[in-house]
Each structure stands twice: as structure tokens, then as C-alpha cells.
Design a protein around this motif. Structure first.
Motif, PDB file in Angstrom:
ATOM      1  N   PRO A 121       1.264  -1.152   0.006  1.00 24.87           N
ATOM      2  CA  PRO A 121      -0.139  -0.143  -0.249  1.00 24.87           C
ATOM      3  C   PRO A 121       0.943   1.194  -0.212  1.00 24.87           C
ATOM      4  O   PRO A 121       0.517   2.327   0.098  1.00 24.87           O
ATOM      5  N   GLN A 122       1.913   1.229  -0.247  1.00 27.49           N
ATOM      6  CA  GLN A 122       3.177   2.409   0.204  1.00 27.49           C
ATOM      7  C   GLN A 122       3.306   3.162  -0.972  1.00 27.49           C
ATOM      8  O   GLN A 122       2.577   2.917  -2.248  1.00 27.49           O
ATOM      9  N   ASP A 123       3.215   4.617  -0.618  1.00 27.54           N
ATOM     10  CA  ASP A 123       3.452   5.473  -2.436  1.00 27.54           C
ATOM     11  C   ASP A 123       4.545   4.562  -2.328  1.00 27.54           C
ATOM     12  O   ASP A 123       5.680   4.253  -2.587  1.00 27.54           O
ATOM     13  N   PRO A 124       4.000   5.145  -3.998  1.00 23.78           N
ATOM     14  CA  PRO A 124       4.990   4.764  -5.370  1.00 23.78           C
ATOM     15  C   PRO A 124       6.593   4.578  -4.997  1.00 23.78           C
ATOM     16  O   PRO A 124       7.557   4.774  -5.216  1.00 23.78           O
ATOM     17  N   GLY A 125       6.854   6.344  -4.591  1.00 24.33           N
ATOM     18  CA  GLY A 125       8.191   6.985  -4.444  1.00 24.33           C
ATOM     19  C   GLY A 125       8.758   6.412  -3.382  1.00 24.33           C
ATOM     20  O   GLY A 125      10.382   6.410  -3.281  1.00 24.33           O
ATOM     21  N   ILE A 126       8.121   6.609  -2.678  1.00 24.78           N
ATOM     22  CA  ILE A 126       8.569   6.303  -1.215  1.00 24.78           C
ATOM     23  C   ILE A 126       8.568   4.133  -0.989  1.00 24.78           C
ATOM     24  O   ILE A 126      10.124   4.091  -0.963  1.00 24.78           O
ATOM     25  N   ALA A 127       7.972   3.754  -1.796  1.00 28.97           N
ATOM     26  CA  ALA A 127       8.390   1.994  -2.297  1.00 28.97           C
ATOM     27  C   ALA A 127       9.634   1.821  -3.351  1.00 28.97           C
ATOM     28  O   ALA A 127      10.514   1.455  -2.603  1.00 28.97           O
ATOM     29  N   GLY A 128       9.606   2.616  -3.650  1.00 32.09           N
ATOM     30  CA  GLY A 128      10.797   2.695  -4.758  1.00 32.09           C
ATOM     31  C   GLY A 128      11.973   3.436  -4.177  1.00 32.09           C
ATOM     32  O   GLY A 128      13.108   2.486  -4.349  1.00 32.09           O
ATOM     33  N   ASP A 129      11.991   3.792  -3.058  1.00 27.83           N
ATOM     34  CA  ASP A 129      13.396   4.771  -2.565  1.00 27.83           C
ATOM     35  C   ASP A 129      13.872   3.793  -1.024  1.00 27.83           C
ATOM     36  O   ASP A 129      15.212   3.661  -1.974  1.00 27.83           O
ATOM     37  N   MET A 130      13.039   3.157  -0.897  1.00 26.53           N
ATOM     38  CA  MET A 130      12.882   1.740  -0.063  1.00 26.53           C
ATOM     39  C   MET A 130      13.962   0.489  -1.046  1.00 26.53           C
ATOM     40  O   MET A 130      15.148   0.056   0.021  1.00 26.53           O
ATOM     41  N   ALA A 131      13.369   0.626  -1.883  1.00 22.57           N
ATOM     42  CA  ALA A 131      13.659  -0.355  -2.586  1.00 22.57           C
ATOM     43  C   ALA A 131      15.152  -0.880  -3.224  1.00 22.57           C
ATOM     44  O   ALA A 131      15.578  -1.271  -3.145  1.00 22.57           O
ATOM     45  N   HIS A 132      15.112   0.569  -3.564  1.00 25.48           N
ATOM     46  CA  HIS A 132      16.510   0.988  -4.298  1.00 25.48           C
ATOM     47  C   HIS A 132      17.958   0.679  -2.975  1.00 25.48           C
ATOM     48  O   HIS A 132      19.000   0.575  -3.530  1.00 25.48           O
ATOM     49  N   GLU A 133      17.351   1.491  -1.609  1.00 27.52           N
ATOM     50  CA  GLU A 133      18.176   1.198  -0.931  1.00 27.52           C
ATOM     51  C   GLU A 133      18.726  -0.253  -0.201  1.00 27.52           C
ATOM     52  O   GLU A 133      19.592  -0.661  -0.468  1.00 27.52           O
ATOM     53  N   LYS A 134      17.960  -1.600  -0.326  1.00 26.74           N
ATOM     54  CA  LYS A 134      18.018  -2.834  -0.249  1.00 26.74           C
ATOM     55  C   LYS A 134      18.589  -3.853  -1.413  1.00 26.74           C
ATOM     56  O   LYS A 134      18.213  -4.793  -1.279  1.00 26.74           O
ATOM     57  N   GLY A 135      18.544  -2.565  -2.556  1.00 24.28           N
ATOM     58  CA  GLY A 135      18.699  -3.474  -3.539  1.00 24.28           C
ATOM     59  C   GLY A 135      17.920  -4.144  -4.620  1.00 24.28           C
ATOM     60  O   GLY A 135      17.949  -5.610  -5.073  1.00 24.28           O
ATOM     61  N   LEU A 136      16.640  -4.132  -4.430  1.00 22.28           N
ATOM     62  CA  LEU A 136      15.648  -4.713  -5.052  1.00 22.28           C
ATOM     63  C   LEU A 136      15.163  -3.947  -6.267  1.00 22.28           C
ATOM     64  O   LEU A 136      14.533  -3.147  -6.424  1.00 22.28           O
ATOM     65  N   PHE A 137      15.203  -5.042  -7.197  1.00 19.16           N
ATOM     66  CA  PHE A 137      14.696  -4.736  -8.877  1.00 19.16           C
ATOM     67  C   PHE A 137      13.482  -4.972  -8.995  1.00 19.16           C
ATOM     68  O   PHE A 137      13.470  -5.635 -10.227  1.00 19.16           O
ATOM     69  N   LEU A 138      12.593  -5.666  -7.947  1.00 18.74           N
ATOM     70  CA  LEU A 138      11.782  -6.388  -8.501  1.00 18.74           C
ATOM     71  C   LEU A 138      10.347  -5.612  -9.102  1.00 18.74           C
ATOM     72  O   LEU A 138      10.774  -4.206  -8.186  1.00 18.74           O
ATOM     73  N   PRO A 139       9.536  -5.578 -10.052  1.00 15.62           N
ATOM     74  CA  PRO A 139       8.727  -4.869  -9.830  1.00 15.62           C
ATOM     75  C   PRO A 139       7.819  -4.965  -9.013  1.00 15.62           C
ATOM     76  O   PRO A 139       6.966  -5.602  -8.986  1.00 15.62           O
ATOM     77  N   LEU A 140       8.145  -3.618  -8.660  1.00 19.16           N
ATOM     78  CA  LEU A 140       6.804  -2.963  -7.225  1.00 19.16           C
ATOM     79  C   LEU A 140       5.857  -2.234  -7.885  1.00 19.16           C
ATOM     80  O   LEU A 140       6.205  -1.580  -8.893  1.00 19.16           O
ATOM     81  N   TYR A 141       4.222  -2.493  -7.455  1.00 23.71           N
ATOM     82  CA  TYR A 141       3.364  -2.156  -7.699  1.00 23.71           C
ATOM     83  C   TYR A 141       2.752  -1.069  -6.171  1.00 23.71           C
ATOM     84  O   TYR A 141       3.008  -1.724  -5.099  1.00 23.71           O
ATOM     85  N   SER A 142       2.210  -0.315  -6.484  1.00 27.24           N
ATOM     86  CA  SER A 142       1.136  -0.160  -5.161  1.00 27.24           C
ATOM     87  C   SER A 142      -0.376  -0.208  -5.299  1.00 27.24           C
ATOM     88  O   SER A 142      -1.094   0.138  -6.116  1.00 27.24           O
ATOM     89  N   ASP A 143      -0.982  -0.042  -4.349  1.00 26.01           N
ATOM     90  CA  ASP A 143      -1.979  -0.861  -4.233  1.00 26.01           C
ATOM     91  C   ASP A 143      -3.005   0.852  -3.215  1.00 26.01           C
ATOM     92  O   ASP A 143      -2.841   0.087  -2.071  1.00 26.01           O
TER      93      ASP A 143
END
Length: 223
Positions: A121-143
Motif C-alpha cells: 500500500p506504500q506510495d510509489p516514490g517511497i516504495a521505490g526509494d526503499m527498494a533501491h536502498e535494499k538492492g531490490l529490482f523486482l517490479p513493485l506496484y502500489s495498492d
């Protein structure tokens, strides 16, 4: 096709190794609050009305990394799919699970021609920033406001004590979520076939537990 997986590779083993360090970092008072929250979730059990095998994935809009709404059916296309619902990038147990899925499922999903996506449910920008910090490149979507998760029946509302404990750690769940809702999805993995029919669904009410990759692979092979 099935990967051989030893116990030391499991998410459960990684959590067991991580948890004592995490509890020591946050201190005994906050650790007790979260332990009580997890106990209450386990006691309440899986809620009634969750989606079942044989149900069709509901029509819903999800939001891509640029905040653009996209129909879920368009995201999945005409392919089978593994859909991972996670609480947010702030959740360390989600990070352990997503990093494991990225490492162990991404190559298999590509081989099978299967879509592998993660939704929070996270805001896309926040989710993307956190994923980048953790080295995640899975396709992320927000609900947004857990609209999709609600239709699947997999949403819960954290209690006030746990909410305050997270705020004490600098985590504003409602403030980081689209729709500014405090509600969260139960960690859930759905495997759907190319028609959008659910062939596997695993809901974990205790957020320290996650679906193991071996179970997801079994469901994928069974399609």
C-alpha cells in the motif's frame, strides 16, 4: 523443475537468525510490544472471506513506480503470475522475503514465462526509494488504500500500541501509504494462471512468517 533448498536457505531460517539482533537493537520494551502483536495475530487466525483457489483475481488498478494507474490485468498480461503482497519497505521481514524471492524466484519466473510482481500500500516514490536502498529490482506496484488486498480479504489494521511503537522507530505507516491509511495487507503470495484464476494462495497472519520459495515453486510447476 524444482530447486533443491536446504533449511539454511529458507526464509524461516533467515528470520530466526535476524530476529535476536533486531530485538536487541530496538530494546526489550518495543520488542515485547511487537511480540504481543504477533501473538494476537496468530490467535485471531486467518480471517473469513479471503480469496480461495479457483476464484478469479479481482479487477483493480495498481500504481507503477511513477504513480500511474494501471489495470492489474494489463500488468499481468496473458501470463501466469506470482503476486507477492508485502506490508512496506520499512518492514524488515518483508525485505528478507523479497530479497529471497528476487534471488530464487526471478530466474525461474523468467524461465516459465511467469510474471513476478510485489504489491504494497506504500506510495510509489517511497516504495521505490526503499527498494533501491535494499538492492531490490523486482517490479513493485502500489495498492492505493489496499483496494485490491481488501477485495482478496487479506487486510488488517494494526493496534494502537504497535502503531506507536513503529512511530517510536521512525516508521509512519499511514503517512507512507497511498490514501494515508494505517491498514496493511497480511503477507500473502498468490499464484494465478494465464486466465487470472487463483491456483495457490498463502496468507501469513504473523508477519514474521512468509511463504517459502519451495511452496511457490511447487505451485508454479503445478500450473
Amino acid at each position: 523443475m524444482k530447486q533443491k533448498q536446504t533449511f539454511t536457505d529458507t526464509i524461516a531460517a533467515q528470520v530466526a537468525e535476524f530476529r535476536p539482533t533486531f530485538d536487541a537493537q530496538i530494546g526489550p520494551a518495543l520488542a515485547e510490544v511487537f511480540a504481543l502483536e504477533q501473538e494476537e495475530l496468530r490467535r485471531a487466525g486467518i480471517p473469513k472471506g479471503i480469496a480461495r483457489v479457483g476464484d478469479t483475481l479481482p479487477e483493480a488498478l495498481v500504481y507503477d513506480d511513477r504513480g500511474r494507474p494501471v489495470p492489474l490485468r494489463e500488468v499481468l498480461g496473458a501470463a501466469a503470475a506470482i503476486i507477492v503482497f508485502y506490508r512496506g519497505g520499512w518492514c524488515p521481514y518483508c525485505s528478507i522475503a523479497l530479497q529471497t524471492y528476487q534471488r530464487e524466484l526471478s530466474p525461474l519466473a523468467e524461465t516459465f514465462g511467469t510474471r513476478l510482481i510485489a504489491i504494497s500500500p506504500q506510495d510509489p516514490g517511497i516504495a521505490g526509494d526503499m527498494a533501491h536502498e535494499k538492492g531490490l529490482f523486482l517490479p513493485l506496484y502500489s495498492d492505493a488504500s489496499n483496494a485490491l488486498a481488501s477485495r482478496l480479504g487479506i487486510v488488517t489494521t494494526p493496534g494502537p500500541e504497535a502503531t506507536l511503537a513503529r512511530i517510536a522507530l521512525g516508521v509512519d505507516v499511514a503517512g507512507s501509504n497511498m490514501g494515508r491509511t494505517p491498514r496493511l495487507p497480511f503477507p500473502t503470495v498468490v499464484v494465478a494462471d494465464a486466465t487470472g484464476t487463483i491456483r495457490f494462495i498463502d496468507v501469513q497472519v504473523d508477519y514474521t512468517n512468509r511463504t517459502e520459495t519451495s511452496d511457490i515453486i511447487d505451485a508454479l510447476v503445478a500450473l
